[in-house]
Structures are given as structure tokens and as C-alpha cells.
Write a protein that holds these residues in place. Sequence first.
Motif, PDB file in Angstrom:
ATOM      1  N   ILE A 392       2.948   0.948  12.010  1.00 10.72           N
ATOM      2  CA  ILE A 392       2.508   2.168  11.308  1.00 10.72           C
ATOM      3  C   ILE A 392       2.165   1.850   9.862  1.00 10.72           C
ATOM      4  CG2 ILE A 392       3.256   4.439  10.491  1.00 10.72           C
ATOM      5  CD1 ILE A 392       4.953   4.659  13.028  1.00 10.72           C
ATOM      6  N   TYR A 393       3.034   1.082   9.216  1.00  8.73           N
ATOM      7  CA  TYR A 393       2.839   0.742   7.808  1.00  8.73           C
ATOM      8  C   TYR A 393       1.560  -0.078   7.609  1.00  8.73           C
ATOM      9  CZ  TYR A 393       3.764  -1.631   3.352  1.00  8.73           C
ATOM     10  OH  TYR A 393       3.666  -2.140   2.090  1.00  8.73           O
ATOM     11  N   VAL A 394       1.383  -1.110   8.425  1.00  2.48           N
ATOM     12  CA  VAL A 394       0.221  -1.985   8.287  1.00  2.48           C
ATOM     13  C   VAL A 394      -1.073  -1.246   8.624  1.00  2.48           C
ATOM     14  CG1 VAL A 394      -0.883  -4.052   9.213  1.00  2.48           C
ATOM     15  CG2 VAL A 394       1.556  -4.083   8.695  1.00  2.48           C
ATOM     16  N   ASN A 395      -1.054  -0.439   9.688  1.00  2.00           N
ATOM     17  CA  ASN A 395      -2.261   0.298  10.077  1.00  2.00           C
ATOM     18  C   ASN A 395      -2.692   1.294   9.011  1.00  2.00           C
ATOM     19  OD1 ASN A 395      -2.424  -1.082  12.484  1.00  2.00           O
ATOM     20  ND2 ASN A 395      -1.400   0.505  13.681  1.00  2.00           N
ATOM     21  N   ASN A 396      -1.725   1.940   8.379  1.00  2.00           N
ATOM     22  CA  ASN A 396      -2.064   2.894   7.327  1.00  2.00           C
ATOM     23  C   ASN A 396      -2.622   2.199   6.092  1.00  2.00           C
ATOM     24  OD1 ASN A 396      -1.226   5.982   7.641  1.00  2.00           O
ATOM     25  ND2 ASN A 396       0.147   4.751   8.906  1.00  2.00           N
ATOM     26  N   LYS A 397      -2.108   1.012   5.770  1.00  2.00           N
ATOM     27  CA  LYS A 397      -2.668   0.253   4.647  1.00  2.00           C
ATOM     28  C   LYS A 397      -4.115  -0.170   4.951  1.00  2.00           C
ATOM     29  CE  LYS A 397      -0.299  -2.653   2.206  1.00  2.00           C
ATOM     30  NZ  LYS A 397      -0.147  -1.956   0.925  1.00  2.00           N
ATOM     31  N   LYS A 398      -4.339  -0.605   6.187  1.00  2.00           N
ATOM     32  CA  LYS A 398      -5.699  -0.993   6.567  1.00  2.00           C
ATOM     33  C   LYS A 398      -6.628   0.225   6.570  1.00  2.00           C
ATOM     34  CE  LYS A 398      -6.291  -3.793   9.994  1.00  2.00           C
ATOM     35  NZ  LYS A 398      -6.213  -4.365  11.346  1.00  2.00           N
ATOM     36  N   PHE A 399      -6.107   1.360   7.040  1.00  2.00           N
ATOM     37  CA  PHE A 399      -6.909   2.583   7.042  1.00  2.00           C
ATOM     38  C   PHE A 399      -7.329   2.969   5.622  1.00  2.00           C
ATOM     39  CE2 PHE A 399      -6.743   7.213   6.338  1.00  2.00           C
ATOM     40  CZ  PHE A 399      -7.848   7.609   7.082  1.00  2.00           C
ATOM     41  N   LEU A 400      -6.374   2.876   4.688  1.00  2.00           N
ATOM     42  CA  LEU A 400      -6.694   3.245   3.304  1.00  2.00           C
ATOM     43  C   LEU A 400      -7.713   2.280   2.701  1.00  2.00           C
ATOM     44  CD1 LEU A 400      -6.083   5.142   0.965  1.00  2.00           C
ATOM     45  CD2 LEU A 400      -4.191   3.638   0.309  1.00  2.00           C
ATOM     46  N   GLU A 401      -7.543   0.989   2.980  1.00  2.00           N
ATOM     47  CA  GLU A 401      -8.491   0.004   2.459  1.00  2.00           C
ATOM     48  C   GLU A 401      -9.896   0.245   3.011  1.00  2.00           C
ATOM     49  OE1 GLU A 401      -6.867  -3.732   3.502  1.00  2.00           O
ATOM     50  OE2 GLU A 401      -5.167  -3.599   2.109  1.00  2.00           O
ATOM     51  N   ASN A 402      -9.984   0.481   4.301  1.00  2.00           N
ATOM     52  CA  ASN A 402     -11.295   0.703   4.918  1.00  2.00           C
ATOM     53  C   ASN A 402     -11.924   2.010   4.440  1.00  2.00           C
ATOM     54  OD1 ASN A 402     -11.024  -1.673   6.392  1.00  2.00           O
ATOM     55  ND2 ASN A 402     -10.062  -0.629   8.129  1.00  2.00           N
ATOM     56  N   ASP A 513      -4.236  12.273   6.789  1.00  2.00           N
ATOM     57  CA  ASP A 513      -4.125  10.832   7.027  1.00  2.00           C
ATOM     58  C   ASP A 513      -4.162  10.054   5.713  1.00  2.00           C
ATOM     59  OD1 ASP A 513      -4.090  11.397   9.721  1.00  2.00           O
ATOM     60  OD2 ASP A 513      -6.257  11.138   9.965  1.00  2.00           O
ATOM     61  N   LEU A 514      -5.025  10.476   4.812  1.00  2.00           N
ATOM     62  CA  LEU A 514      -5.088   9.821   3.497  1.00  2.00           C
ATOM     63  C   LEU A 514      -3.796  10.025   2.720  1.00  2.00           C
ATOM     64  CD1 LEU A 514      -8.719  10.677   2.337  1.00  2.00           C
ATOM     65  CD2 LEU A 514      -7.759   8.392   2.559  1.00  2.00           C
ATOM     66  N   LEU A 515      -3.251  11.230   2.781  1.00  2.00           N
ATOM     67  CA  LEU A 515      -2.016  11.517   2.055  1.00  2.00           C
ATOM     68  C   LEU A 515      -0.881  10.617   2.539  1.00  2.00           C
ATOM     69  CD1 LEU A 515      -0.882  13.871   0.039  1.00  2.00           C
ATOM     70  CD2 LEU A 515       0.261  14.629   2.110  1.00  2.00           C
ATOM     71  N   LEU A 516      -0.721  10.500   3.869  1.00  4.04           N
ATOM     72  CA  LEU A 516       0.321   9.625   4.412  1.00  4.04           C
ATOM     73  C   LEU A 516       0.102   8.175   3.996  1.00  4.04           C
ATOM     74  CD1 LEU A 516       1.074  10.836   8.060  1.00  4.04           C
ATOM     75  CD2 LEU A 516       2.563  10.943   6.059  1.00  4.04           C
ATOM     76  N   SER A 517      -1.148   7.736   4.011  1.00  2.72           N
ATOM     77  CA  SER A 517      -1.441   6.357   3.627  1.00  2.72           C
ATOM     78  C   SER A 517      -1.063   6.107   2.172  1.00  2.72           C
ATOM     79  CB  SER A 517      -2.928   6.055   3.848  1.00  2.72           C
ATOM     80  OG  SER A 517      -3.260   6.166   5.214  1.00  2.72           O
ATOM     81  N   HIS A 518      -1.334   7.066   1.294  1.00  5.52           N
ATOM     82  CA  HIS A 518      -0.943   6.909  -0.108  1.00  5.52           C
ATOM     83  C   HIS A 518       0.571   6.939  -0.259  1.00  5.52           C
ATOM     84  CE1 HIS A 518      -4.723   6.716  -2.309  1.00  5.52           C
ATOM     85  NE2 HIS A 518      -5.233   7.650  -1.497  1.00  5.52           N
ATOM     86  N   PHE A 519       1.232   7.801   0.509  1.00  5.98           N
ATOM     87  CA  PHE A 519       2.697   7.819   0.492  1.00  5.98           C
ATOM     88  C   PHE A 519       3.250   6.449   0.879  1.00  5.98           C
ATOM     89  CE2 PHE A 519       3.321  12.552   0.531  1.00  5.98           C
ATOM     90  CZ  PHE A 519       4.345  12.590  -0.392  1.00  5.98           C
ATOM     91  N   TYR A 520       2.780   5.916   2.016  1.00  2.25           N
ATOM     92  CA  TYR A 520       3.286   4.641   2.510  1.00  2.25           C
ATOM     93  C   TYR A 520       2.928   3.493   1.571  1.00  2.25           C
ATOM     94  CZ  TYR A 520       3.921   7.205   6.901  1.00  2.25           C
ATOM     95  OH  TYR A 520       4.302   8.104   7.854  1.00  2.25           O
ATOM     96  N   ASN A 521       1.778   3.592   0.915  1.00  2.00           N
ATOM     97  CA  ASN A 521       1.348   2.529   0.017  1.00  2.00           C
ATOM     98  C   ASN A 521       2.208   2.483  -1.249  1.00  2.00           C
ATOM     99  OD1 ASN A 521      -0.538   0.414  -0.791  1.00  2.00           O
ATOM    100  ND2 ASN A 521      -1.308   1.885  -2.279  1.00  2.00           N
ATOM    101  N   VAL A 522       2.499   3.654  -1.823  1.00  2.00           N
ATOM    102  CA  VAL A 522       3.287   3.716  -3.052  1.00  2.00           C
ATOM    103  C   VAL A 522       4.774   3.611  -2.760  1.00  2.00           C
ATOM    104  CG1 VAL A 522       3.826   5.141  -5.071  1.00  2.00           C
ATOM    105  CG2 VAL A 522       1.507   5.108  -4.156  1.00  2.00           C
TER     106      VAL A 522
END
Length: 693
Positions: A392-402, A513-522
Motif C-alpha cells: 500500500i505504501y509503495v503503490n501510493n508513493k508511485k501513484f503520487l509520483e506518476n 486518492d491524492l490526499l491519502l498519498s500525501h498522508f502516507y508520503n509525509v
Amino acid sequence: MPHFVSTKDEIVQNMEDIASDFACLKISALQKASRISGEVDKITIGPDSIVNESESERSENIENERNSCNITVPQKSVCPQHKIYMQSGITFSVKKILLESEYQRKEEVQKKIACHWQHMKENGKVIQKRMAMSRSHMAKERERKSKENYAYILAEERMAEQEEIRKRHERQKEVEEYRKEMKEKEELTKEIMILRNIYNQKNNDFKKYAMEHCNCMEHCKDKNSFAIILSSYDTKLEELHLQLKFIDEKIKVGEIIPTDLNIMVKLVQQIDEMLSIFKSEIDKINVRCEVNSTGAENTVHSHTTPLSDSQQAFSNSQTVHEPVISEQTSTDNEVQKYEDEEKRGNVQTENMISTNISQETSLIVNVERNVSTTESDKDHLYKYVDKELLEIYVNNKKFLENYVKIFDEFLQSPNMKKFRFECQKAINIPVNAISGISQQHLTDKYERLHILLMGKSWPNVNEHPYGADFCKNILAKKLVNQGETLVSSKPKMAFPIAAIIVALWSDHSDFGDLLLSHFYNVCPFTVPIFMPRMVGQSDDDYYKLMGYKYAEDGTIEKHDKFLKRMSGLMRLYASITITTQRKGIAKTNPHGLQNAWRWLAAILNFEPRKEISDLCATFLLDMLEVAGNTLWIAYPKQFHKLLILLSEEYYPRMKNVGSIGSGPLVRLEEFLRNSLAKGSISPPDGQLPPNFW
């Protein structure tokens, strides 16, 4: 004895009494006259009386002496008008009669008073005796009640102790049942995972076998039969994969039951049978191809037709070594007949091979590409991090980057500089003003952000193809930043911000989805992920992975400031999970309470480590303070069990590896103790009431 003095009114009253009783006085006078009639032979009464004055005085004295009743009365002169003269010559003195009557009355009064006084004394003694008895009785009653109260208090204490012992036994029983249930589920899960690995191995064998013979069939005239067989097996394998996916979902949520084990056994048996039959059919096709390639069809006159579908394959009783021969003309007709199906069969085969990749393999690939490069690193990582959470963590980081790469050109364009500035301004102003002061205020901030994302306000985000994507990313990042800055210092502000987030998330799913990705990233702890330090990893890389910030001069963020910032993010995330929708919205919270439960369950599966003990205790306290009340109401029995497990099992392990006197650990212990003692958790401060807006 009191002394009484007669008043004038009393004397007048007595005279009236004497006059009223004068008849008695006459009778008395006549009786006395009859007694002295022998001694007096003259007229002594009336005008003809010849009794001299001396004799009258003597008679008066004699009569007075007889009527004195042995009472000495001072001699006073008697006025003529106070005397009564009788015909018999007897003279009565009214004054003396009155005095005698008065003395008699006084004697009677004194006797009555003495009697009454004596009676009062006797009554006083009786009253004193009764009062003494009453006091004695009251003292005994107080002593009895005191003993009863003491016995009642002792009984209550014993009952409270028994109740506490009973509750402790019930908690122990619940914990034991929970452990037993978890152990059974764990054993059941292990057995299912073993079968699942067998299934995956069979599936991989199936795909390998298909791939190996796929190229061999390119030059075989009977390749259409191969495509048809693969097509029939593709549907069956898809059904098996769906059942397997359903079991995987039940394993994730912890709802596995013994029936699922039986289903898994059947799945393994089915794919094993399918693999055996598939190999048998492919071998038969290979035999036919070999026979056709050697020209044996010119010498054999049998008209056996090739297999046309999977039902014939399952019912075929020939052995692998028995050749099945067909004429060249029949083969040519089959090619013509299945010309349209050949392409479809090949496409389905390729899809089956490319899509049916095991979950474990994909996780390992993600780890190898994004986190670790060696087997030892992977073993070390999986010791502390759950594979699913890591994915979940890695996929969300990749999603945010893409996602950011999509509008990279838009970000670099100097012509769009003013437009970008106006978009950021349109987002920052309402976000910075979010507050729960009133329904109208909160609604206004939501509507301004909503119509901005819809392209119905100025600036119009639809003017550029990537304008809406850019604004959604900026908005998600800004709201997450509010957790770091605002909520960390003012925890109550988390709830109005969470209300805006849930409302926008319901309208724009990609924003969520973006909000969760920013949460997980920070803050990777919201996943939750507590990354261990890898071998050879530098301090900077490790601390950046944890979420620490570095100043421009290279100074790392202080631990207490980092902890406060992460706590604000965790409180905002927890507030989102318990926030309800606006009035009139039928949709449920897109990231509701089940995610708070999942987060707590994931934490309890981590083995405590010294370097994260403060972090773990802080985030547990944040989640329980914010979402504990709602969780207890939604899952009363299970959440109570979870708290008992956390208090009696997990917290002691945290304490053993943590720092002595650690503030977060002490606060967590006190919170757990108070919550279990009260049997409830208070609602968080600042939570918006239901139907607030």
C-alpha cells in the motif's frame, strides 16, 4: 408553696356566693337559736328587743368564738352595717364570715396546689423515667443501625470485590477466548496459506506448460485445437481465481472460517485435476502434430476427427501414447472453420498468462524495485513491516509520483505562472479560513473549493487540460499540511478540516486518492509503516524515510517537534475516519471507521522496538482519544477486547523495550487504565455534533 393574695374582684365574687347560699345560713342560725332558747327568755330581735348592749356584745362574742374555728383573728372594730341581727338575738359578722370563707378557700386551694404539685412531681419522675428509657432505646437503635450500616458497607465491599474478581475472570476469559480464536484463525490461515502456495505453484506450472507449448504449436497444423483448449481453461481458471480472491479478502479482515479451508482444498484439487487433464490433452495434440509432420497421414485411412472442445477432452479415455491421426483435408477444413477463433484464442491465452501473477511475487517485485535489493534486506524488512502494508505504501508513493509527472510540463511553463498563482490563491484563502464556528461558515468554504474543482468559478481550472489535476494535488497537499501546522498546535481544528475533506472526497474520488498519498508520503505511520534501519543505510536516508525534516543548513528536526508534527497528522487522519457526511448526503464516508479499526489491528501485529516506542505510544493515544468513543459505540464487544489486549499484552511489551519514565508511555498507560475502569471513552474535544451542516 406559692402564696396567693385575694383580689377585690375575688372578694365580691365570694360575697355573691354567700348571698346565693343564704338559705343555708338561715338554717344554721335557727339551729343555733334553738340550742340557746332555754337560756334566753326575752325578745332579742326586732324593735321590741330588750337585750342590752352588754348582753348583745356578750352573745356576739360567744357566737364569734363558736364560729372562729380555732382561728385567732385580730380584734377590729366592726361597723354596725357589717352585722346581721337575727330574731333570736344572734348577731353575725359578715366580715368574719368572709374572712373565714377566704381562709377555707385558701386552704382548699393550697391543698389542691399541693396535690397538683405532688402530681407534677410524680409525673416528672415518670417523664424522666420514660425519657431515660427512650434515650436508652434510641442509643440501642443507633448502635443497631450503625452495626447494620457497617455490615452493609462490608457486604458492598465484598460484593464489589467479587464483582471485580468476576469482571477480571470475564476479561481473562474473553482474552483467552480471543487468543484461542486468534490462534485457531492463525492456524487456519497457515493451513490455507500452505494450500494457497500449492495452488500458486500449480497455477505457475499451468502457465509454464502453456508457454512452453505455445511456441511449439506455431508450426503445428492442429494449433486451433490448442487455442480452443486454452480458451475453455481460461474461464475455469478465472472462476477459481475469483474464489481464491474472495478467501484472500476474508483473510485480510480476519473473518476466516473452517469452511474456507475446505474450499481451498477443493480449489487445489480442481486445479491439480485441470493441470493433469490439460497436460494429457496437450500431449495428444503434440502426438498428432508429430504424426502429421512425418507424412503418416498419407498411409493411414482412419477418419478420426480432432478434439473440438474441453468436454471431449475430459471424456477422452485414450492414453498419452495412443496416436490420434487426421487427414490433411480435415485439418485444412478445421483451419478454415476456426479461422475467426484463432486470434481470439491466442489473445485470451496471453491475457491469462499476464494477469494471473501471484500476490506474493508482485510484493517482492515492488520491494526489490523501491526499497531493497538483496534477499537479506528483504528478510530484515519483512521482519518489521507487513507485506500488504508495504505494498500500500509503495503503490501510493508511485501513484503520487506518476500523478505529478502528468502535469510536469504545466508546472514548468512560464506562460502558466500567473494561472498557477491564481489557483493556489483560490485554494489557500478558504483552506486557511476553515473553522467550525457555524454551519454557514463551513458550508461557504466547502462550496468555494468544490466549485473551483468543478471549473465553475474564477480561475477556471478547465482552461488548461491539467488545471483541475494541478488544483486537486495542491488542495490535498495543503489540507495535509494543516495537520502538521494547525492541528498539531490546536487539536480541535482537526474536525472542521476533516468535514471539508470527507465532503470533497465524496464528490471527487481522485482527490481522496491524492490526499491519502500525501498522508502516507509525509507520515508513513498513518499506513501504518514503521520502517527499520537497513544495513548500510545512512542516517539522512533513514530519518527522511521516517518523515524527519532537514533545515537548509543540514540540521535535522528535533525529536519533540517531529513527534508533535506527526501527532497532528495522526489526529487529522483519525478525525477523517469518524466524520459523518453532510445532511442529505446518502453516501457513506469514503474512508470511514473501518480504517481506524484496521490501523489499530495492524499496530497490534507489530513487534515493539525501542527506537519507535515513543512514536507508537503517541500515535496509539492519538487514535484512541479521537476515534475511541466512536469505535466503542460501533464495536462494543470487540473494541473492549482490543483494549484489554492492548493494556494487558501489548503495552507491557512496549514498556519492556521503551525508555524508563517515557512520557508517551505513561500517558498511554493512564488513558488505558481510566478507560477500562470507566467502561467508556469520552468524545474528543471539538468534535462537530451530528448534522452540524
